[in-house]
Write a protein that holds these residues in place. Structure first.
Motif: not given
Length: 773
Positions: A95-98, A170-178, A213-222
């Motif tokens: 999910x992170x890679x996509x 921490x200057x992290x990617x914002x999706x990391x919290x999700x 996978x669908x829900x986590x995909x939504x999360x990584x997509x923002x």
């Protein structure tokens, strides 16, 4: 010896069959899953590759173990759980890679709001949030409004801001919290299964992986829904402690207003589950109110009016309809139904479900997480996550239902709708709960009253009195040169206001193509620089962004809208281009932002560089910057597009541009040892001939200076006028090489580069124009 009852023997056989079926399901899953997700990762993603190895080995062991009778190895019995953890780990890596480069307006707004809050600024001030979509925070998905522009205000409560403070600090990617919340949410659901010791249901978790996978995909997509989902999961898990459960529910509601739909059902669930302790409902509410206001009080103190306005407006924004709900015929113009109708139906259906839930609680006790999936179908905007999110929560509640079923608490009943009896039950519920807690009751009435009142007020606010009628569409074309797409069209549209014919009005457009939407749920958004006056208007419309390009030969339905008024038109033609393009998108229109390509038709190129990047500078401008690592050979970074050199020469094209830079450029006869370079590279015949064009600061004249190399394969042209003619370039090549390049093809690049190690070069290019003459 006492005989073993036959019933026990059958039961043991069933358990053994299910136990072995578990090994079959997980064995196949662990073997096949790595190959399903492998296309989405890199060969260099070592953690994922190692996870694949372990997963396949575990799957093989389980499948072998399946066929070994009468043996039980404790470690192998636990392998399904170990393999499940590894599979979930692989899922997150995939999910992170996509998804990491995809951004919705939700995550952009929340991240920017956290940044403002840390700076001591009020994120609920619309003026403070205005720059949210600039540069880094520009999302790929917008929410267009009915009056033009996009929603760029913070409409979610305080937790939606607080959750993103760590990523800003921490200057992290914002999706990391999700990502973190996604893992916590899965752990919470898994804990429920573990706590209930429902080992037989573990194979169902394999199905949950696909849902997740669908829900986590939504999360990584923002999409930030995983915040409220996670807190709601723990509100349910801790419900035996109403204070703690209420705190979690308040945090869920503070993340997004969505959980409000489940509150009446959850309150009644707590009330019936704790009949001997009716105080549990008020305790829950006090905890929920406390945590909600604790996470919102800093923002309320900044500006109570701004906070209240934005939080209440969330469900009633003047935005376009989208999704696959029952509102689709309305926003497609098949039948005109005002959006307030769907708001009313949304509330009415929720009330009907609650009446049914109260009346038939014994039957529907654990079904309340399903209700929103149907209720949201009546919403005017129905995104996928509005429905799919609840499937994760259904998995959460299923162990409790299974436990009830096994204890024979479930009894079939014939259903008779008795609204009067149900209302009496509801009356008793309210009376017992709030008889000594008038303050809470009044507060809830005020909140729901304001919400309902706001719905009707906002639905009529800024309403317009105009009528649009699209009469015809013509001159579909592709003026920026993107093969296969329509990027401009002419329209004849009538504007007939019901009052004050002297008024002018703005108008916006969206196209519903016949071909698949490809994730563009808003349709294709187009606009015009013209306003409409009374009567017939001839206007030119263009796509708003590159993702809004219309494919050629596609039938479509187009909507003209502004406020509450719309007009529709069907077109079945589509533009077919027969002429070739001298080069693609020569004006560098429509920056892509969220894709590796800077502009449609252009790609980023580099050679021997340590680091290089581009960013957008003003209208049709781009800034290139590079740090080189090679010494003695030329290293560069730039963007390029295909070039039809023969057509440019034949039709006598010229090109002008503007270039500015903070770097000093020095050109020599041997370009390989040039100190630095910034300009245009025209590369012909697979790179065997190169023309370097630069406005070198060491040359003050506007006349062309030609500097050939010894092998004549590289020719540097110094031209401070920043304009050149392709026929003239062809003549220069002919004079210096004796070859005719009239039939050549190649590429044109805007680049920066150097022949010195560690040299930094930067330059801004803008106002690119290709013209005949």
């Amino acid at each position: 010896m006492e005989a073993i009852p036959e019933e026990n023997t059958i039961e043991e056989k069933k358990k053994e069959e299910f136990r072995r079926f578990k090994f079959l399901v997980f064995g196949i899953l662990f073997v096949t899953y790595p190959f399903e997700v492998f296309p989405f990762i890199s060969y260099l993603d070592i953690p994922a590759i190692i996870g694949f190895w372990i997963s396949i080995i575990i799957g093989g062991i389980l499948l072998i173990y399946l066929f070994i009778p009468k043996f039980k190895f404790p470690l192998i019995e636990k392998l399904p759980y170990i393999g499940l953890i590894i599979t979930i780990f692989e899922l997150f890596l995939v999910v992170i890679s996509v998804f990491p480069n995809a951004m919705t307006d939700e995550i952009a707004v929340s991240t920017y709001a956290a940044k403002l809050f840390l700076e001591g600024k009020d994120p609920y001030s619309n003026a403070n949030m205005a720059p949210v979509f600039n540069s880094f925070f520009r999302p790929s998905g917008y929410t267009p409004t009915l009056f033009g522009g996009v929603m760029n205000t913070l409409i979610y409560p305080g937790m939606s801001v607080i959750a993103f403070i760590p990523v800003v600090v921490l200057n992290l990617p914002n999706y990391s919290m999700l990502l973190v919340f996604s893992m916590i949410a899965f752990a919470g659901v898994f804990y429920e299964y573990y706590k209930k010791k429902i080992v037989d249901l573990v194979p169902f978790l394999a199905v949950m992986i696909a849902i997740a996978a669908e829900i986590f995909g939504f999360s990584m997509a923002g999409t930030t829904d995983i915040l409220w989902i996670t807190f709601l999961i723990f509100a349910y898990i801790t419900r035996k402690n109403p204070w703690l459960s209420g705190i979690f529910f308040g945090l869920s509601l503070s993340s997004k207003q969505t959980p409000i739909i489940i509150l009446p059902f959850f309150l009644y669930f707590l009330y019936r589950e704790n009949k001997s302790k009716h105080i549990s409902v008020p305790e829950f509410l006090i905890g929920a109110v406390a945590s909600f206001f604790a996470t919102n009080i800093p923002f309320i103190l900044m500006s109570p009016k701004d906070w209240l306005r934005n939080v209440l407006v969330a469900a009633y924004q003047p935005v376009i309809g989208v999704g696959i709900g029952f509102s689709e015929p309305s926003f497609l113009g098949v039948i005109h139904i005002p959006s307030i109708f769907f708001t009313t139906m949304f509330v009415a259906v929720a009330m009907l479900f609650f009446i049914a839930y109260v009346r038939y609680f014994d039957l529907l006790k654990y079904a309340f997480f399903v209700f929103p999936m149907i209720i949201f179908m009546f919403n005017y905007r129905v995104f996928i996550n509005y429905i799919v999110d609840w499937t994760f929560l259904i998995f959460l509640i299923y162990p409790e239902y299974q436990d009830m079923f096994n204890k024979s608490m479930y009894q079939r009943k014939e259903i008779h709708i008795d609204v009067i009896a149900t209302l009496k039950d509801y009356k008793n519920f309210v009376k017992k709960t709030f008889s000594k807690h008038y303050a809470i009751a009044i507060a809830l009435i005020v909140v729901f009253g304001l919400g309902t009142g706001g719905a009707y007020a906002l639905s009529y606010e800024n309403s317009t009195y105009s009528t649009f009628q699209i009469n015809s569409i013509s001159n579909m074309s592709d003026p920026i040169g993107i093969p296969g797409y329509v990027t401009q069209m002419s329209m004849n549209i009538s504007y007939t206001p019901l009052s004050n014919p002297g008024n002018h009005t703005a108008v916006y457009f969206r196209i519903f193509p016949q071909n698949p939407i490809g994730g563009r749920f808003n349709g294709l958004l187009w606009g015009t620089n013209s306003t409409l006056s009374y009567g017939y208007n001839h206007i030119i419309i263009k796509p708003s962004r590159f993702v809004d390009f219309l494919q050629q030969n596609a039938s479509f339905r187009i909507e003209a809208y502004y406020g509450s008024e719309t007009g529709f038109y069907n077109d079945k033609s589509g533009y077919v281009s027969t002429a070739g393009n001298p080069m693609e998108n020569w004006m560098m229109n429509y920056p892509t932002y969220e894709l590796p390509e800077p502009f449609p038709g252009w790609s980023a190129v580099y050679h021997g560089v340590n680091s290089g990047f581009y960013n957008y500078s003003g209208t049709n401008g781009i800034n290139l910057s590079v740090n080189t690592i090679k010494n003695g050979s030329f290293s560069y970074y730039g963007i390029e597009t295909p070039l039809n050199f023969s057509m440019l020469v034949r039709d006598n094209y010229s090109m002008s541009y503007y270039q500015s830079s903070g770097s000093n450029f020095t050109s020599t006869k041997n370009l390989s040892y040039a100190r630095s370079f910034s300009g245009i590279l025209i590369s012909l015949n697979s790179g065997s001939e190169n023309i370097w064009i630069t406005p070198d600061k060491n040359y003050g004249s506007n006349t062309i200076t030609v500097i050939p190399t010894d092998n004549l394969q590289n020719i540097t042209i110094i031209d401070n006028s920043m304009m050149f003619n392709y026929r003239q370039l062809n003549n220069i090549l002919l004079n210096y090489t004796g070859m005719n390049f009239g039939g050549a093809i190649g590429t044109i690049s805007f680049i920066v580069g150097s022949g010195y190690s560690g040299m930094h070069v930067d330059s801004t290019f803008s106002s690119i124009k290709l013209f005949i003459g």
